[in-house]
Design a protein around this motif. Sequence first.
Motif, PDB file in Angstrom:
ATOM      1  N   ASP A  30       0.870  -1.177   0.000  1.00 58.20           N
ATOM      2  CA  ASP A  30       0.000   0.000   0.000  1.00 58.20           C
ATOM      3  C   ASP A  30       0.911   1.232   0.000  1.00 58.20           C
ATOM      4  OD1 ASP A  30      -2.298  -1.551   0.152  1.00 58.20           O
ATOM      5  OD2 ASP A  30      -2.269  -1.568   2.350  1.00 58.20           O
ATOM      6  N   VAL A  31       0.460   2.298  -0.635  1.00 56.47           N
ATOM      7  CA  VAL A  31       1.258   3.522  -0.736  1.00 56.47           C
ATOM      8  C   VAL A  31       0.564   4.641   0.024  1.00 56.47           C
ATOM      9  CG1 VAL A  31       2.285   5.227  -2.282  1.00 56.47           C
ATOM     10  CG2 VAL A  31       2.198   2.814  -2.971  1.00 56.47           C
ATOM     11  N   ILE A  32       1.306   5.287   0.926  1.00 56.80           N
ATOM     12  CA  ILE A  32       0.819   6.471   1.636  1.00 56.80           C
ATOM     13  C   ILE A  32       1.686   7.646   1.218  1.00 56.80           C
ATOM     14  CG2 ILE A  32       0.616   7.616   3.869  1.00 56.80           C
ATOM     15  CD1 ILE A  32      -0.147   5.061   5.136  1.00 56.80           C
ATOM     16  N   SER A  33       1.052   8.742   0.838  1.00 56.58           N
ATOM     17  CA  SER A  33       1.775   9.938   0.425  1.00 56.58           C
ATOM     18  C   SER A  33       1.716  10.991   1.525  1.00 56.58           C
ATOM     19  CB  SER A  33       1.169  10.500  -0.870  1.00 56.58           C
ATOM     20  OG  SER A  33       1.839  11.672  -1.262  1.00 56.58           O
ATOM     21  N   LEU A  34       2.883  11.537   1.873  1.00 57.18           N
ATOM     22  CA  LEU A  34       2.954  12.630   2.839  1.00 57.18           C
ATOM     23  C   LEU A  34       3.016  13.929   2.044  1.00 57.18           C
ATOM     24  CD1 LEU A  34       3.219  13.414   5.847  1.00 57.18           C
ATOM     25  CD2 LEU A  34       5.707  13.331   5.546  1.00 57.18           C
ATOM     26  N   PRO A  35       1.918  14.667   1.960  1.00 58.45           N
ATOM     27  CA  PRO A  35       1.887  15.827   1.070  1.00 58.45           C
ATOM     28  C   PRO A  35       2.606  17.030   1.659  1.00 58.45           C
ATOM     29  CG  PRO A  35      -0.188  15.654   2.252  1.00 58.45           C
ATOM     30  CD  PRO A  35       0.640  14.459   2.663  1.00 58.45           C
ATOM     31  N   LEU A  36       2.914  17.981   0.778  1.00 61.55           N
ATOM     32  CA  LEU A  36       3.380  19.281   1.241  1.00 61.55           C
ATOM     33  C   LEU A  36       2.236  19.967   1.989  1.00 61.55           C
ATOM     34  CD1 LEU A  36       5.279  20.522  -1.942  1.00 61.55           C
ATOM     35  CD2 LEU A  36       6.319  19.748   0.199  1.00 61.55           C
ATOM     36  N   TRP A  37       2.597  20.903   2.847  1.00 58.80           N
ATOM     37  CA  TRP A  37       1.583  21.629   3.610  1.00 58.80           C
ATOM     38  C   TRP A  37       0.854  22.625   2.722  1.00 58.80           C
ATOM     39  CZ3 TRP A  37       0.311  20.983   8.798  1.00 58.80           C
ATOM     40  CH2 TRP A  37       1.106  20.054   9.488  1.00 58.80           C
ATOM     41  N   GLN A  38      -0.397  22.867   3.069  1.00 65.85           N
ATOM     42  CA  GLN A  38      -1.194  23.907   2.426  1.00 65.85           C
ATOM     43  C   GLN A  38      -1.322  25.086   3.387  1.00 65.85           C
ATOM     44  OE1 GLN A  38      -2.206  23.568  -0.833  1.00 65.85           O
ATOM     45  NE2 GLN A  38      -1.017  21.668  -0.687  1.00 65.85           N
ATOM     46  N   LEU A  39      -1.585  26.250   2.842  1.00 68.76           N
ATOM     47  CA  LEU A  39      -1.774  27.434   3.689  1.00 68.76           C
ATOM     48  C   LEU A  39      -3.194  27.416   4.239  1.00 68.76           C
ATOM     49  CD1 LEU A  39      -0.645  30.029   4.843  1.00 68.76           C
ATOM     50  CD2 LEU A  39      -1.289  31.199   2.722  1.00 68.76           C
ATOM     51  N   ASP A  40      -3.352  26.771   5.378  1.00 70.81           N
ATOM     52  CA  ASP A  40      -4.679  26.597   5.974  1.00 70.81           C
ATOM     53  C   ASP A  40      -4.538  26.593   7.499  1.00 70.81           C
ATOM     54  OD1 ASP A  40      -3.507  24.146   6.488  1.00 70.81           O
ATOM     55  OD2 ASP A  40      -4.691  23.051   5.005  1.00 70.81           O
ATOM     56  N   ARG A  41      -5.616  26.229   8.160  1.00 73.32           N
ATOM     57  CA  ARG A  41      -5.612  26.240   9.624  1.00 73.32           C
ATOM     58  C   ARG A  41      -4.618  25.235  10.196  1.00 73.32           C
ATOM     59  NH1 ARG A  41      -9.522  29.154  12.104  1.00 73.32           N
ATOM     60  NH2 ARG A  41     -11.275  29.890  10.848  1.00 73.32           N
ATOM     61  N   ASP A  42      -4.458  24.092   9.508  1.00 75.00           N
ATOM     62  CA  ASP A  42      -3.493  23.105   9.989  1.00 75.00           C
ATOM     63  C   ASP A  42      -2.071  23.683   9.967  1.00 75.00           C
ATOM     64  OD1 ASP A  42      -5.325  21.131  10.532  1.00 75.00           O
ATOM     65  OD2 ASP A  42      -5.154  20.178   8.566  1.00 75.00           O
ATOM     66  N   PHE A  43      -1.761  24.445   8.927  1.00 71.40           N
ATOM     67  CA  PHE A  43      -0.441  25.070   8.847  1.00 71.40           C
ATOM     68  C   PHE A  43      -0.269  26.099   9.961  1.00 71.40           C
ATOM     69  CE2 PHE A  43       2.567  28.225   7.039  1.00 71.40           C
ATOM     70  CZ  PHE A  43       3.658  27.382   6.840  1.00 71.40           C
ATOM     71  N   GLN A  44      -1.322  26.850  10.250  1.00 66.52           N
ATOM     72  CA  GLN A  44      -1.258  27.827  11.337  1.00 66.52           C
ATOM     73  C   GLN A  44      -1.078  27.138  12.688  1.00 66.52           C
ATOM     74  OE1 GLN A  44      -4.960  29.936   9.921  1.00 66.52           O
ATOM     75  NE2 GLN A  44      -3.762  31.758  10.455  1.00 66.52           N
ATOM     76  N   ARG A  45      -1.755  26.004  12.866  1.00 68.94           N
ATOM     77  CA  ARG A  45      -1.577  25.243  14.115  1.00 68.94           C
ATOM     78  C   ARG A  45      -0.146  24.723  14.228  1.00 68.94           C
ATOM     79  NH1 ARG A  45      -7.283  23.852  13.651  1.00 68.94           N
ATOM     80  NH2 ARG A  45      -6.836  22.297  12.045  1.00 68.94           N
ATOM     81  N   LEU A  46       0.419  24.310  13.096  1.00 64.62           N
ATOM     82  CA  LEU A  46       1.811  23.859  13.102  1.00 64.62           C
ATOM     83  C   LEU A  46       2.742  24.982  13.534  1.00 64.62           C
ATOM     84  CD1 LEU A  46       3.934  21.646  12.318  1.00 64.62           C
ATOM     85  CD2 LEU A  46       3.978  22.721  10.056  1.00 64.62           C
ATOM     86  N   LEU A  47       2.516  26.181  13.001  1.00 66.43           N
ATOM     87  CA  LEU A  47       3.348  27.324  13.375  1.00 66.43           C
ATOM     88  C   LEU A  47       3.207  27.641  14.865  1.00 66.43           C
ATOM     89  CD1 LEU A  47       2.769  29.700  10.329  1.00 66.43           C
ATOM     90  CD2 LEU A  47       4.825  28.370  10.846  1.00 66.43           C
TER      91      LEU A  47
END
Length: 296
Positions: free
Chosen positions: A203-220
Amino acid sequence: MSSYEHIHPSFRDVCIAPARDRIAFMNEPRWIGYSAANQILETLRGLMEKPARPRMPNLLLVGEPNNGKTTIVRHFFDLHGQGYVNEDAEPVKPVVLAEAPPSADEKGFYISILERFWAPYRATDPVAKLRYQVVHQLRACHTRVLIIDEFHSLLTGTAIKQREVMNAIKFLCNELMIPIVGVGTREAVRVLHTDPQHASRFDVISLPLWQLDRDFQRLLASFEQVLPLHQPSGLSQPELASTLYAVSNGNLGDLHRLLVACATAAITSKAEHIDLATVKSKVWLQPTRGIREVVL
C-alpha cells in the motif's frame, strides 16, 4: 522575570539560559506532532501488531524530499523499536530501521540490515550466506517490522539488479512473516512496478506538502512553543503565516530550518521575536527548484 506563557511549560526554563545555549537547544532534534504524522504512526503501529500470516501487508511511505518522512519513521522507532532483553533472556529488536544501499544491490541490502544488529559479517561472503545471516538475526531478535529508508535508491541500477533486491524483500516478508515498510521520494513508487507481484503487496501512503490553511497555522503555533524567545512572535497570524509559507513552499524541513534561522537572528540581535522583516531579510532567498540560496 517574564513567565514566558507563549512557550511550552516543558521548555520555559530554556528561556533564561544564555543565548548560546538557547541557540544550541533549537538545533537539537525535536518531535513536533501533527495530524498526518500521527495517522502514519498509527498505521505503522497497526502493521506492527498484525498477527503473522503467509502474505503480510507492506507499506511504502512517499513524499517530497526534506518533508518529514524519515523523522516520522525515526520517531516510530524511538516509540516502539528500542531493543531489550525479554523474560527468556533473549535479545529483542521489535523494529529494524535500515537504509537502502546507494544502488540496487542484493548483497548491499543484506549488509545494511546486518549493520543494524552490529553483527559480524564479511562483505566478501556469498549472497546466500548473507541472506541466511539476515534471516537468522531478524528471527532470533523477534523483529516485527523492517523499515527501509531511502527506498528510491533502488532505482539506481539495472532492471535485473532492481528485481533481485525486490525479490529479496519479498523473500524476507514471506520467510519471516513480518511487514516491510519502504520510505522514499515519490519516485520510489516506480520500484514497485518492476514486477506486478511487488505492486500488489504494497500500500502507498503519500505525505503531502503543507497547504496554507488552519493546519499550517496550528503547526506554526506548535513551533512557536519550542522556540526559546523572550517575546511572542505570533507565527500563526495570517500575514506572518503567509510569508513563512511562501518562503518554505509548504516543505516541513525547509520551514523548520527557516524558523530556527530566524529565531537565531532574533536572539543574536536581542529583538527576541520573529517579525516579517526578519523572515524577508535573513538567511534564505526563496528556494528555486528545491535549492536554497544563502544570503551573506
